[in-house]
Design an enzyme around this catalytic site. Structure first.
Site, mmCIF file in Angstrom:
data_model
loop_
_atom_site.group_PDB
_atom_site.id
_atom_site.type_symbol
_atom_site.label_atom_id
_atom_site.label_comp_id
_atom_site.label_asym_id
_atom_site.label_seq_id
_atom_site.Cartn_x
_atom_site.Cartn_y
_atom_site.Cartn_z
ATOM 1 N N SER A 1 16.270 -4.299 -10.458
ATOM 2 C CA SER A 1 17.141 -3.991 -11.593
ATOM 3 C C SER A 1 18.091 -5.152 -11.832
ATOM 4 C CB SER A 1 17.957 -2.725 -11.312
ATOM 5 O OG SER A 1 19.027 -2.662 -12.241
ATOM 6 N N HIS B 1 13.295 -4.153 -14.024
ATOM 7 C CA HIS B 1 13.974 -2.943 -14.507
ATOM 8 C C HIS B 1 15.217 -3.333 -15.312
ATOM 9 C CE1 HIS B 1 14.676 1.417 -14.184
ATOM 10 N NE2 HIS B 1 15.958 1.129 -14.048
ATOM 11 N N MET C 1 22.696 1.082 -21.144
ATOM 12 C CA MET C 1 23.696 2.164 -21.138
ATOM 13 C C MET C 1 24.585 2.030 -22.365
ATOM 14 S SD MET C 1 24.809 2.103 -17.147
ATOM 15 C CE MET C 1 23.621 1.781 -15.829
ATOM 16 N N ASP D 1 18.385 -1.821 -17.374
ATOM 17 C CA ASP D 1 19.196 -0.615 -17.527
ATOM 18 C C ASP D 1 20.046 -0.705 -18.789
ATOM 19 O OD1 ASP D 1 18.665 1.062 -15.193
ATOM 20 O OD2 ASP D 1 19.408 -0.651 -14.045
HETATM 21 C C1 DX5 Z 1 21.804 3.373 -12.354
HETATM 22 C C2 DX5 Z 1 20.660 2.478 -12.800
HETATM 23 C C3 DX5 Z 1 19.981 1.779 -11.695
HETATM 24 C C4 DX5 Z 1 20.827 0.798 -10.927
HETATM 25 C C5 DX5 Z 1 20.339 0.885 -9.511
HETATM 26 O O1 DX5 Z 1 22.243 4.121 -13.434
HETATM 27 O O2 DX5 Z 1 19.693 3.263 -13.477
HETATM 28 O O3 DX5 Z 1 18.771 1.162 -12.134
HETATM 29 O O4 DX5 Z 1 20.731 -0.520 -11.349
HETATM 30 O O5 DX5 Z 1 21.216 0.165 -8.724
HETATM 31 P P1 DX5 Z 1 21.196 0.262 -7.146
HETATM 32 O O6 DX5 Z 1 19.833 -0.158 -6.689
HETATM 33 O O7 DX5 Z 1 22.274 -0.674 -6.770
HETATM 34 O O8 DX5 Z 1 21.489 1.702 -6.786
HETATM 35 ZN ZN ZN Z 2 17.710 2.328 -13.912
#
Ligand code: DX5
Ligand code: ZN
Length: 218
Positions: free
Chosen positions: A6, A31, A35, A33
């Site tokens: 990610s 990945h 938001m 993300d």
């Molecule tokens: C959280 C995101 C994840 C995040 C995971 O809302 O969807 O993809 O980046 O981060 P880690 O691996 O640090 O928990």
């Molecule tokens: Zn995610």
């Protein structure tokens, strides 16, 4: 088994460098993300980052939309070059129609559920999806603690896939490290998102090697 780093925890000032690094280490997915500050209390990036990264990498761009009414953005992500678009069950009252539109756009379709959402709510769309994402933290931020109670849902989805003769990926996201990855694999996951574990480290290559080691734990 597929690793999907990610970029949320990567160095945004050196995004292309970090992406090329995880690609050179054999990670198949990337990945991303998204938001919106509404569905989750944080704002990150949008389709402009996907289109900027598309020429930089051949990795599968695995976009996780944490936005209200994601159907509004399907065309934007298809045009940006996303490969998989994953939407939250909780984010739209038109889940079926949204997945139909994603498929029609040429992208692969994913559905994701929060820790508090039961698998039963996505059962009616399982035949339509290429990927089911089980959140193992509450979405919104990187670096949170893995929630082991979500593992029963991974196993539940794996069982339904078998029973119904389907073939979607089962992805886990949140708190994945070299230990929790083993639990996720045992429960039935085959795509593993990891952000802070990989990027908040002086030695990301070593972290990726440790994740792969974790996948071999019996
Ligand atoms: C959280 C995101 C994840 C995040 C995971 O809302 O969807 O993809 O980046 O981060 P880690 O691996 O640090 O928990
Ligand atoms: Zn995610």
């Amino acid at each position: 088994m597929i690793l999907s780093p990610s970029i949320l925890s990567s160095d945004f000032a050196n995004l292309a460098r970090d992406v090329k690094m995880v690609e050179s280490l054999g990670c198949e997915y990337l990945h991303i993300d998204v938001m919106d500050g509404q569905f989750v209390p944080n704002i990150t990036m949008g389709d402009n980052v996907v289109s900027a990264l598309r020429p930089v990498t051949k990795m599968v761009l695995d976009v996780h939309l944490m936005v209200v009414n994601p159907e509004r953005f399907i065309d934007a992500y298809a045009n940006a070059g996303a490969d998989i678009l994953t939407v939250h069950q909780e984010s739209t009252v038109h889940l079926h129609g949204t997945l139909q539109k994603i498929k029609a756009s040429g992208m692969k379709a994913g559905v994701v559920i929060n820790p508090g959402t039961p698998v039963s709510l996505i059962e009616p769309v399982l035949h339509m999806v290429d990927q089911v994402l089980i959140m193992t933290v509450n979405p919104g931020f990187g670096g949170q603690k893995f929630l082991p109670e979500c593992l029963t849902k991974v196993a539940e989805v794996a069982e339904l896939r078998e029973k119904r003769n389907l073939s979607f990926n089962i992805e886990v996201d949140g708190g994945v490290d070299d230990t929790t990855i083993a639990e996720c694999r045992k429960a039935g996951a085959n795509v593993f998102v990891a952000g802070s574990y990989i990027f908040n480290s002086d030695n990301p290559p070593e972290r990726i090697a440790k994740l792969r080691e974790g996948l071999t734990v019996k």
